[in-house]
Design an enzyme around this catalytic site. Sequence first.
Site, PDB file in Angstrom:
ATOM      1  CE1 TYR A   1      -2.717  -3.373   1.243  1.00 34.85           C
ATOM      2  CE2 TYR A   1      -4.362  -1.643   0.969  1.00 34.85           C
ATOM      3  CZ  TYR A   1      -4.050  -2.989   1.080  1.00 34.85           C
ATOM      4  OH  TYR A   1      -5.043  -3.943   1.030  1.00 34.85           O
ATOM      5  CD  GLU A   2      -0.775   6.320  -2.484  1.00 32.78           C
ATOM      6  OE1 GLU A   2      -0.434   6.178  -3.661  1.00 32.78           O
ATOM      7  OE2 GLU A   2      -1.701   7.063  -2.148  1.00 32.78           O
ATOM      8  CB  SER A   3       0.410   3.999   3.930  1.00 34.42           C
ATOM      9  OG  SER A   3       0.160   2.608   3.974  1.00 34.42           O
ATOM     10  N   GLY A   4       3.358   2.766   2.596  1.00 33.05           N
ATOM     11  CA  GLY A   4       4.675   2.234   2.924  1.00 33.05           C
ATOM     12  C   GLY A   4       4.674   0.810   3.446  1.00 33.05           C
TER      13      GLY A   4
END
Lengths: 285, 285, 263, 263
Positions: D56-59
């Site tokens: 997920y782009e949150s890391g």
Amino acid sequence: MAQFMSLGDAVAALVRDGDTVAVEGFTHLIPHAAAHEVIRQGRRDLTLVRMTPDIVYDQMIGMGCAAKLVFSWGGNPGVGSLHRFRDAVQNGWPRPLAIEEHAHAAMANAYAAGAAGLPFAMFRGYLGVDLPAVNPNIRRVTCPFTGEALAAVPALRPDVAIVHALKADRAGNVLIEGILGVQKEVVLAASRALVTVEEIVDDLGPRSPNAVVLPGWTIAAIALVPGGAHPSYAHGYYRRDNAFYLGWDDIARDRASFTAWMKTNVLEAGPDAFAAHRRRLAVAA
Amino acid sequence: MAQFMSLGDAVAALVRDGDTVAVEGFTHLIPHAAAHEVIRQGRRDLTLVRMTPDIVYDQMIGMGCAAKLVFSWGGNPGVGSLHRFRDAVQNGWPRPLAIEEHAHAAMANAYAAGAAGLPFAMFRGYLGVDLPAVNPNIRRVTCPFTGEALAAVPALRPDVAIVHALKADRAGNVLIEGILGVQKEVVLAASRALVTVEEIVDDLGPRSPNAVVLPGWTIAAIALVPGGAHPSYAHGYYRRDNAFYLGWDDIARDRASFTAWMKTNVLEAGPDAFAAHRRRLAVAA
Amino acid sequence: MTSADTTLAYTATEMMTVVSARALTSADVCFVGIGLPSAACNLARLTHAPDITLIYESGTIATRPSVLPLSIGDGELCDTALTTVSVPEMFRYWLQGGRITVGFLPGAQIDRFANLNTTVIGPYDRPITRLPGSGGAPEIMTHCGEIFVTMPQSRRSFVDKLDFVTTFGHGQGGDHRARLGIRTKGPTRLITDLCVFEPDPETKEMTVTSIHPGIDRDQIRDATGWPVRFAERVAETAPPTDVELETLRDLHARTRRAHAADT
Amino acid sequence: MTSADTTLAYTATEMMTVVSARALTSADVCFVGIGLPSAACNLARLTHAPDITLIYESGTIATRPSVLPLSIGDGELCDTALTTVSVPEMFRYWLQGGRITVGFLPGAQIDRFANLNTTVIGPYDRPITRLPGSGGAPEIMTHCGEIFVTMPQSRRSFVDKLDFVTTFGHGQGGDHRARLGIRTKGPTRLITDLCVFEPDPETKEMTVTSIHPGIDRDQIRDATGWPVRFAERVAETAPPTDVELETLRDLHARTRRAHAADT
């Protein structure tokens, strides 16, 4: 060196009308309490910077703090639109809002460039899209070895960074764990950093040798605000209040209901109100 | 997806004559056992890349593996010169060594650019110095916003990265803790990565949510080599063998004593010899 | 310091180390090199600058080693650090980011403007002596607020012209740093075994401002490959106090014991 | 799959989710968006692709949430991840570094070449409807090996001409991606509530290759703002199996219970 202050004193000391202010936190650790204090103190003409202007900026924009927004995704995550943001952009309410719009890759790289003391950030991106036509701060730089044209954006160097973190020790060193977002970068990129924390401890305690710690000398002010990230969350403390995000859609849809909510919950409240969120959710966890 | 192999098989599978090979580890986690295996297998014409060519590259260069060295600081840390490196550069022994020389900031940024899939790295540096006059891979790029000329170097994208790490789980995910150097960057920048580890475990166990873990799908081969970083060290396993570094100065000063040492300790030995270092130092700790 | 503070004999290296340590304060964030700078920085931390922040280029931030490291990345540095970051992050966010107040650098050769050579003696392509190279030095010199250079003095190393400019100090002097767009001070002190040099405010030529006890000007001239300039007022360096010497010697003794135990 | 595998009734959204999930394999490293993509990716993980890597782009890397997140960065994603990196690192080393095999993207508007608009309806400077903007989409579309677009179909959103090109799919078609130096495939599937489109091998125009059960071509034409092309051979999409539906419904039920407990 970090000064320990009340949230009110910290905002009064660090945030001035007309400043460029980055309130950051990528879903996690969004400093809602600090943003409320900025609203309460009536700051005006701010250039607000944030990758994901969500509820926290819907509130600041709706209360008239912002003259300009620099951002890459403006929505209520998993829910829908930001009604106050939309109303400002579409109708100029409560005041017109200039926007400088980017993609996430640009903003993330621009914060990193700011932290690294560089004048600009370079990355492969913005290919074939319309944003460069409406944002003069998106340019190209040519690789001196391959000739490839890469995207370039100015480094972000806010006057003030505001973030929430887990805990600080007595020397003002601050620990962040979990989803890191751009918390470290924005603090290092900014001239002045304000950090709210869940607790202040004698010692940060046993931790990974590579734990994400911001040394006290990178921070201007630390304010103890338990629960200060609500409705966002703090890893190991309390969970994201998803119901609040869902509920915000109705509150913010209408100018009157928004204004009434802000009066009761922000203008007539204080940072202590956030402690309730911490307690309630800690019990439920 | 990472394959578990013996060190011999892993080197045979991944390292070819003429490859660009980066054996990394910034003081910590230097993969000496793997480098010895490359020497034993007689690889030739390698372009060796490393920020700090120390004993590990003194050995590879002295044994004739390298045609070229890309580096930023070549010495025996805290001790003095690298005699085999010097002999190769000054006298062409055992073969001439081409060099491409940088500063640390350039190499660190170039690895990061390689990991990020960029063609070049950009930083503020190389101001007023002579290195750009002797290294055509140091160029300038102009900030499209401020006009400032910044240093540019090509991204490092080695054919093979070789690093040592603490442990791997059965799925091939690898944990690194302590001094990180450029371990993560070189693995992500390389076409193929070989990782030696102190142990293989069922599960990496309790750890920071932000622990430095290289997922198994970023690694080509993992070889279990306890003690494999000696005389460098592995955080939490054994300490740096400072006496070995001091002693190396005498061993390497003379071609004959160097060659004899390599015959006994590398050519006629194998990876299992490293286990002794682990045990000895673990007991002393 | 009065002479009563100093009763112990000391070596030239101890003098250099103590003078280097005295230049540091608790407010400094210091980029530490191995050897004498590391001893000096930790001496400062153990005496008058307990809150000094020590950073080693291996990524260790706010480290408090109880013994001196042999290398820039000994485990001791990580074990006692506030946190340890990657080397790319160290060079980007911390050094280039402008967060270091003072750095220490040595050189194999230095010139009168405190430019340094650690690359090569003789021609680059056909070296007489190949030296280690740049390491972090060029950017340490550019990005730290100011730089202390520490080198024992000799005509071989204090030269009229460098064989290779590895690290740009004051260049050709005057406003040369500013003309290259460098905003930091560069070398503000050159601490040797004989004396302390500081840059002339105008020309930036390194000028003797303090001479260590028992050293005379001719000794300094004899050990320098250019005509040495002395400041209008030259001080005598205060000798190491007993407290400084004992703290430094304890540190070295602890280090020797620890390294012996490792073998 | 035979009809015997399918005995349960299902919704159009379930159909879209199941078709999306089927396109994934255990070998994929998937950049997951919130909503339907997240449900599809986790459905794949819980059925035929247990070893799929979800990012997920949150890391959060290699996360295995037991319930679906409401946001891209819910704590559940971090708690169950192999590791969590910073957002700059996610965009640099993982996305731009070319380590993601497939990404999911939605759009408010899409055109026949699968270019997407999530920025604005109406003129940029005087918007009728201001939408969220780019987020990670432009670079997700460029850097992932291939892209699956998922959108319910309607004339309002499947348009002849985008108001704003937020995200470049196949551009003007043909070799437009290659001409911009983009080396990835771009949109290889467009999964709607009615059918599946794939790009024509030459023109890259999105072309119907599979129609969901019970849907006819006119329904597709009516919901599309350009003259729809159908492939020479158009398949009928296999309906969701009971296993797929039950797994998906369990996932949603767990999610609802967990979110209710949080309040």
